[in-house]
Design a protein around this motif. Sequence first.
Motif, PDB file in Angstrom:
ATOM      1  N   PRO A  50       7.323   8.476  -9.684  1.00 57.74           N
ATOM      2  CA  PRO A  50       8.745   8.408  -9.802  1.00 57.74           C
ATOM      3  C   PRO A  50       9.459   6.972 -10.259  1.00 57.74           C
ATOM      4  CG  PRO A  50       8.114   9.772  -8.008  1.00 57.74           C
ATOM      5  CD  PRO A  50       7.069   8.961  -8.456  1.00 57.74           C
ATOM      6  N   GLN A  51       8.658   6.011  -9.686  1.00 57.34           N
ATOM      7  CA  GLN A  51       8.881   4.640  -9.696  1.00 57.34           C
ATOM      8  C   GLN A  51       8.856   4.222 -11.244  1.00 57.34           C
ATOM      9  OE1 GLN A  51       6.315   3.334  -6.101  1.00 57.34           O
ATOM     10  NE2 GLN A  51       8.193   1.969  -6.235  1.00 57.34           N
ATOM     11  N   VAL A  52       8.173   4.876 -11.952  1.00 52.74           N
ATOM     12  CA  VAL A  52       8.122   4.479 -13.507  1.00 52.74           C
ATOM     13  C   VAL A  52       8.809   5.718 -14.255  1.00 52.74           C
ATOM     14  CG1 VAL A  52       6.030   2.992 -13.409  1.00 52.74           C
ATOM     15  CG2 VAL A  52       5.506   5.643 -13.584  1.00 52.74           C
ATOM     16  N   GLY A  88       7.953  -3.092   2.462  1.00 54.30           N
ATOM     17  CA  GLY A  88       8.621  -3.311   1.279  1.00 54.30           C
ATOM     18  C   GLY A  88       8.496  -2.223   0.252  1.00 54.30           C
ATOM     19  N   CYS A  89       9.105  -2.366  -0.875  1.00 54.04           N
ATOM     20  CA  CYS A  89       8.984  -1.502  -1.880  1.00 54.04           C
ATOM     21  C   CYS A  89       9.289  -2.256  -3.320  1.00 54.04           C
ATOM     22  CB  CYS A  89       9.769  -0.145  -1.742  1.00 54.04           C
ATOM     23  SG  CYS A  89       9.715   0.993  -2.921  1.00 54.04           S
ATOM     24  N   LEU A  90       8.700  -1.968  -4.228  1.00 62.82           N
ATOM     25  CA  LEU A  90       8.699  -2.493  -5.676  1.00 62.82           C
ATOM     26  C   LEU A  90      10.242  -1.892  -6.128  1.00 62.82           C
ATOM     27  CD1 LEU A  90       5.451  -2.812  -7.507  1.00 62.82           C
ATOM     28  CD2 LEU A  90       6.563  -4.416  -6.376  1.00 62.82           C
ATOM     29  N   SER A  91      10.515  -0.768  -5.667  1.00 64.67           N
ATOM     30  CA  SER A  91      11.973  -0.176  -6.169  1.00 64.67           C
ATOM     31  C   SER A  91      13.061  -0.601  -5.343  1.00 64.67           C
ATOM     32  CB  SER A  91      11.857   1.370  -6.227  1.00 64.67           C
ATOM     33  OG  SER A  91      10.991   1.706  -7.074  1.00 64.67           O
ATOM     34  N   CYS A 130       1.398   7.367   3.389  1.00 64.55           N
ATOM     35  CA  CYS A 130       2.647   8.006   3.796  1.00 64.55           C
ATOM     36  C   CYS A 130       3.920   7.414   2.809  1.00 64.55           C
ATOM     37  CB  CYS A 130       2.931   7.322   5.162  1.00 64.55           C
ATOM     38  SG  CYS A 130       1.924   8.157   6.352  1.00 64.55           S
ATOM     39  N   HIS A 131       4.194   6.025   2.558  1.00 61.91           N
ATOM     40  CA  HIS A 131       4.883   5.659   1.903  1.00 61.91           C
ATOM     41  C   HIS A 131       5.091   6.287   0.291  1.00 61.91           C
ATOM     42  CE1 HIS A 131       7.584   1.842   0.468  1.00 61.91           C
ATOM     43  NE2 HIS A 131       7.373   2.533  -0.754  1.00 61.91           N
ATOM     44  N   GLU A 132       3.991   6.299  -0.117  1.00 62.85           N
ATOM     45  CA  GLU A 132       3.893   6.735  -1.626  1.00 62.85           C
ATOM     46  C   GLU A 132       4.005   8.252  -1.597  1.00 62.85           C
ATOM     47  OE1 GLU A 132       4.038   4.429  -3.506  1.00 62.85           O
ATOM     48  OE2 GLU A 132       3.456   2.887  -2.501  1.00 62.85           O
ATOM     49  N   ILE A 133       3.616   9.057  -0.583  1.00 59.63           N
ATOM     50  CA  ILE A 133       3.938  10.519  -0.727  1.00 59.63           C
ATOM     51  C   ILE A 133       5.424  10.567  -0.307  1.00 59.63           C
ATOM     52  CG2 ILE A 133       3.812  12.496   0.638  1.00 59.63           C
ATOM     53  CD1 ILE A 133       0.810  11.845   0.711  1.00 59.63           C
ATOM     54  N   ASP A 134       6.027   9.899   0.403  1.00 55.92           N
ATOM     55  CA  ASP A 134       7.558   9.861   0.622  1.00 55.92           C
ATOM     56  C   ASP A 134       8.237   9.865  -0.852  1.00 55.92           C
ATOM     57  OD1 ASP A 134       7.871  10.028   3.176  1.00 55.92           O
ATOM     58  OD2 ASP A 134       8.407   7.992   3.617  1.00 55.92           O
ATOM     59  N   HIS A 135       7.955   8.822  -1.616  1.00 56.68           N
ATOM     60  CA  HIS A 135       8.339   8.625  -2.812  1.00 56.68           C
ATOM     61  C   HIS A 135       8.400  10.126  -3.770  1.00 56.68           C
ATOM     62  CE1 HIS A 135       9.385   4.591  -3.576  1.00 56.68           C
ATOM     63  NE2 HIS A 135       8.348   4.287  -3.369  1.00 56.68           N
ATOM     64  N   LEU A 136       7.229  10.734  -3.762  1.00 57.49           N
ATOM     65  CA  LEU A 136       7.149  12.199  -4.338  1.00 57.49           C
ATOM     66  C   LEU A 136       8.081  13.112  -3.727  1.00 57.49           C
ATOM     67  CD1 LEU A 136       3.437  12.436  -4.362  1.00 57.49           C
ATOM     68  CD2 LEU A 136       4.909  11.093  -6.097  1.00 57.49           C
TER      69      LEU A 136
HETATM   70 ZN    ZN Z   1       7.756   2.283  -2.716  1.00 58.80          ZN
END
Ligand code: ZN
Length: 151
Positions: A50-52, A88-91, A130-136
């Motif tokens: 989703p970040q892209v 942190g997060c690139l988004s 955990c962080h990346e699955i949160d994004h999903l």
């Molecule tokens: Zn992130």
Amino acid sequence: MALRNLRFNGDELLRKKSKEVTTIENKIKILLDDMLETMYENDGVGLAAPQVGVLKRVVTIDVDDGNVYRMINPKIISSSGEQTDQEGCLSVPEFRGDVTRPMNVTAVYTDENGKEVTIVAEGLLARCICHEIDHLEGVLFIDRAVNIEKK
Ligand code: ZN
């Protein structure tokens, strides 16, 4: 490979739930390669589709443990312990905050060759999964963080 444009906090797409990948077509492999290139270019350790701008359950991770993870449909099947650290997060590039996550995570995913993989992760890798699955799921770290500060 190609760089993709990042989506930033405030973009509605980041708040949507991503769909399962049903067949690993070539475009999924291209997506994975592009995500890795975009992640490295921006000095990230993880990136979710989703970040892209792609609402598919696809994640890339490289926490410098000697592995490059290309995860399709990742799912946490068990977790234990607790760790609190700055995230942190690139988004959400301008902010950091303390997030409590499990210390240990066992996850399953499909790799780019269609193989089912089970991963036992701890520390930073567990945090990253955990962080990346949160994004999903449309969740950003700022939803969970305390002591949010500007970088
Ligand atoms: Zn992130």
